[in-house]
Design an enzyme around this catalytic site. Structure first.
Site, PDB file in Angstrom:
ATOM      1  CE  LYS A   1      -3.002   2.788   2.791  1.00 57.24           C
ATOM      2  NZ  LYS A   1      -3.728   3.005   4.043  1.00 57.24           N
TER       3      LYS A   1
ATOM      4  CB  THR B   1      -9.686   6.153  12.321  1.00 58.76           C
ATOM      5  OG1 THR B   1      -8.340   6.264  11.851  1.00 58.76           O
ATOM      6  CG2 THR B   1      -9.846   7.002  13.563  1.00 58.76           C
TER       7      THR B   1
END
Lengths: 262, 65
Positions: A96, A207
């Site tokens: 990533k 998150t």
């Protein structure tokens, strides 16, 4: 079925492993999310604490494929060296790719991102670039060899959802055959459903789940929202319209007289 | 000799990167390394000399988003 670099996935939820209140909480959230691909990072290891060794045992227990990131890298050089270290450490050529331009917005440096993506693709990496909704950057990333794109919805950890929905819709229309994964900015399950309704292939979360009051329950909520959004996209959504359109048949309405219609 | 190990000054008389890793207790650890900004593969640590002021990174798996 979601296919990324030749690998098939049943789940369209990708999950980050950071910020959970405890290792147990992370395990429960991964299980509840159904995620088959989880993101990880690499950080400086202290000879005194050896923090990373324990974390690696935890990751192995999850039984998921790992997607290492280059979080925090500010230049293509840093990102490339980090990707190379990650490839050896995690035994995967998937990366990533993050090249960060600004600490306040954590927005990608698109120029550095394209440069690093081209270099890593040439080295045989399967690059999943964290990018913006910008179409020209997306074109250059594809030209650099990326066969998956990961545009943000809004800044990392901001929970603001899809702030530029029109551009995300354009990106989807422009790249019908490139898997598009929303990476960053999702705050609620409805945001994730909205992305999936637009035809996005998957959503990467961290998150919103890790910082929820009950991460495992929130992971389950996101999993259902993503599945619902995908089903809705596949089913074919109706077009919005300005004026009302009666759903109940007009023909045969009791007390109907022709002058009511005028 | 003084090197910069993970961003901090560190005194060592290890002559190779591999020797440094072993002395730090990382012989069997899951780590990756870089010297002066460039990745050094595990197999190349033994033939990677350490010299004064080298900047060494030793990293391990960690939580990520």
């Amino acid at each position: 079925m979601l296919t990324l670099y030749g690998q098939d996935f049943t789940s369209r939820l990708l999950l980050g492993t950071a910020q959970y209140p405890s290792p147990e909480s992370l395990k429960q959230a991964v299980a509840a999310s159904g995620a088959e691909l989880v993101t990880v990072s690499l950080r400086r290891e202290s000879a005194r604490t050896s923090t990373g060794q324990g974390f690696w045992s935890l990751i192995e227990e999850l039984g998921c494929r790992v997607l290492p990131n280059t979080a925090g890298c500010r230049t293509p050089k840093e990102a490339i060296a980090t990707a190379q270290m990650a490839r050896e450490l995690f035994g995967t050529d998937w990366i990533k790719l993050e090249v960060i331009a600004n600490d306040d917005t954590l927005q990608p440096d698109l120029f550095g991102l394209v440069e690093a993506a081209a270099a890593l693709t040439a080295e045989g990496f399967a690059v999943l670039p964290y990018t913006t909704e910008d179409l020209s950057a997306a074109e250059r990333l594809v030209a650099a060899g990326c066969t998956v794109l990961m545009p943000w919805a809004s800044p990392i950890g901001s929970a603001r959802g899809l702030v530029n929905k029109d551009a995300l819709r354009t990106l989807r229309a422009y790249f019908p055959d490139i898997p598009l994964i929303i990476d960053a900015g999702i705050g609620t399950p409805s945001h994730a459903a909205e992305a999936m309704e637009l035809g996005y292939d998957a959503v990467l979360l961290n998150t919103a789940i890790a910082k929820a009051g009950d991460p495992a329950k929130m992971a389950a909520a996101f999993a259902r929202a993503i599945e619902a959004g995908r089903l809705a996209f596949e089913a074919g959504l109706i077009e919005p319209r300005d004026m009302a359109s009666p759903s109940t048949p007009v023909a045969g309405t009791p007390f109907f007289k022709i002058d009511h219609a005028s | 000799m003084k090197i910069l190990l993970n961003g901090e000054a560190f005194a060592t008389d290890a002559t190779t990167l591999d020797e440094l890793c072993v002395r730090l207790g990382f012989a069997e650890a899951k780590i990756a390394t870089a010297k002066n900004g460039d990745f050094v593969a595990a197999a190349a640590r033994g033939s990677t000399p350490l010299t004064d002021a080298d900047e060494i990174e030793i990293v391990a798996p960690r939580q990520g988003g």
